[in-house]
Design a protein around this motif. Sequence first.
Motif, PDB file in Angstrom:
ATOM      1  N   LEU A 152       0.588   3.634   0.643  1.00 10.50           N
ATOM      2  CA  LEU A 152       1.222   2.911  -0.466  1.00 10.50           C
ATOM      3  C   LEU A 152       2.570   2.324  -0.056  1.00 10.50           C
ATOM      4  O   LEU A 152       2.905   1.196  -0.434  1.00 10.50           O
ATOM      5  N   ARG A 153       3.328   3.064   0.726  1.00 15.22           N
ATOM      6  CA  ARG A 153       4.613   2.537   1.203  1.00 15.22           C
ATOM      7  C   ARG A 153       4.398   1.330   2.116  1.00 15.22           C
ATOM      8  O   ARG A 153       5.170   0.358   2.052  1.00 15.22           O
ATOM      9  N   THR A 154       3.375   1.375   2.935  1.00 15.73           N
ATOM     10  CA  THR A 154       3.083   0.236   3.797  1.00 15.73           C
ATOM     11  C   THR A 154       2.695  -0.987   2.973  1.00 15.73           C
ATOM     12  O   THR A 154       3.176  -2.100   3.218  1.00 15.73           O
ATOM     13  N   ILE A 155       1.838  -0.792   1.983  1.00 19.08           N
ATOM     14  CA  ILE A 155       1.393  -1.904   1.143  1.00 19.08           C
ATOM     15  C   ILE A 155       2.568  -2.570   0.440  1.00 19.08           C
ATOM     16  O   ILE A 155       2.583  -3.792   0.232  1.00 19.08           O
ATOM     17  N   ALA A 156       3.578  -1.787   0.088  1.00 15.22           N
ATOM     18  CA  ALA A 156       4.716  -2.304  -0.674  1.00 15.22           C
ATOM     19  C   ALA A 156       5.859  -2.789   0.214  1.00 15.22           C
ATOM     20  O   ALA A 156       6.874  -3.258  -0.310  1.00 15.22           O
ATOM     21  N   LEU A 172      -4.370  -0.502  -4.270  1.00 15.00           N
ATOM     22  CA  LEU A 172      -5.139   0.515  -3.567  1.00 15.00           C
ATOM     23  C   LEU A 172      -6.223   1.113  -4.468  1.00 15.00           C
ATOM     24  O   LEU A 172      -7.346   1.364  -4.014  1.00 15.00           O
ATOM     25  N   THR A 173      -5.912   1.313  -5.727  1.00 19.18           N
ATOM     26  CA  THR A 173      -6.916   1.846  -6.654  1.00 19.18           C
ATOM     27  C   THR A 173      -8.091   0.886  -6.793  1.00 19.18           C
ATOM     28  O   THR A 173      -9.256   1.294  -6.771  1.00 19.18           O
ATOM     29  N   HIS A 178     -13.656  -0.573  -5.079  1.00 19.19           N
ATOM     30  CA  HIS A 178     -14.392  -1.772  -4.686  1.00 19.19           C
ATOM     31  C   HIS A 178     -14.427  -2.810  -5.805  1.00 19.19           C
ATOM     32  O   HIS A 178     -15.447  -3.448  -6.059  1.00 19.19           O
ATOM     33  N   ARG A 179     -13.277  -2.973  -6.438  1.00 20.55           N
ATOM     34  CA  ARG A 179     -13.153  -3.953  -7.515  1.00 20.55           C
ATOM     35  C   ARG A 179     -11.945  -4.870  -7.291  1.00 20.55           C
ATOM     36  O   ARG A 179     -11.337  -5.372  -8.239  1.00 20.55           O
ATOM     37  N   LEU A 180     -11.625  -5.096  -6.028  1.00 18.04           N
ATOM     38  CA  LEU A 180     -10.480  -5.940  -5.704  1.00 18.04           C
ATOM     39  C   LEU A 180     -10.949  -7.384  -5.553  1.00 18.04           C
ATOM     40  O   LEU A 180     -11.821  -7.684  -4.741  1.00 18.04           O
TER      41      LEU A 180
END
Length: 214
Positions: A152-156, A172-173, A178-180
């Motif tokens: 999560l820190r990497t994504i942000a 991430l959720t 698989h709903r992105l």
Amino acid sequence: MTINRPGLPGDLPAAPELWARWALIAVLEATTKDEQRAHHRTGTWADGDGLHLDDSGSTWWSFTARGEGRWVLYGEDESSGCKWHQPPVDLLAGAPSWLPHEELQDLLSGAQLGCVYWYEDGSWARAPYPDTLDDDGLDCGMSRFADRADVLRTIADEDHGATSAADAQALLTHAENHRLTPELLMSLTRDPHWRQRDRPAMTRALEHAGLNRP
């Protein structure tokens, strides 16, 4: 989550979780320029063969789905002592028949493989290691994906573009479920500080990784 040295199968998150984390970062890093590289590709990416990571130096990894509920993770970090150990470590001892044995044997023959892990029936496994092996490289290679909070820190961060910690959590959720969608990607991210977002490339990576298909 701590990864031992050498790694233990239980150190890795479940394969679907590892896939979602790795794939989301690959999607956020995707560019058409990188896709079109004629020679050695670096970074984190998704393609028709699976997920990949290569820093053009000390570590490279591939993660591939091999059918319903089956995955294989393999690669090398310079910290791995497997290929230098005496007697040699048989990285495919006990490996199931569904692994890409020809490809793995080619890598072994070229001294390019540091470890192999496979996932089936909800758990990871690997070949047995001798007590004298200090490290197989799993920690240095995969620790970036092992802990969800670290992902999560990497994504942000500034290189990946989530607009907030809450948006990183949402991204991430959605990936894990698989709903992105491309629309969600664009609404929850901003341009990283070093480039503009490349929606076509991100969409192609999303398709390759299957994060948009329940």
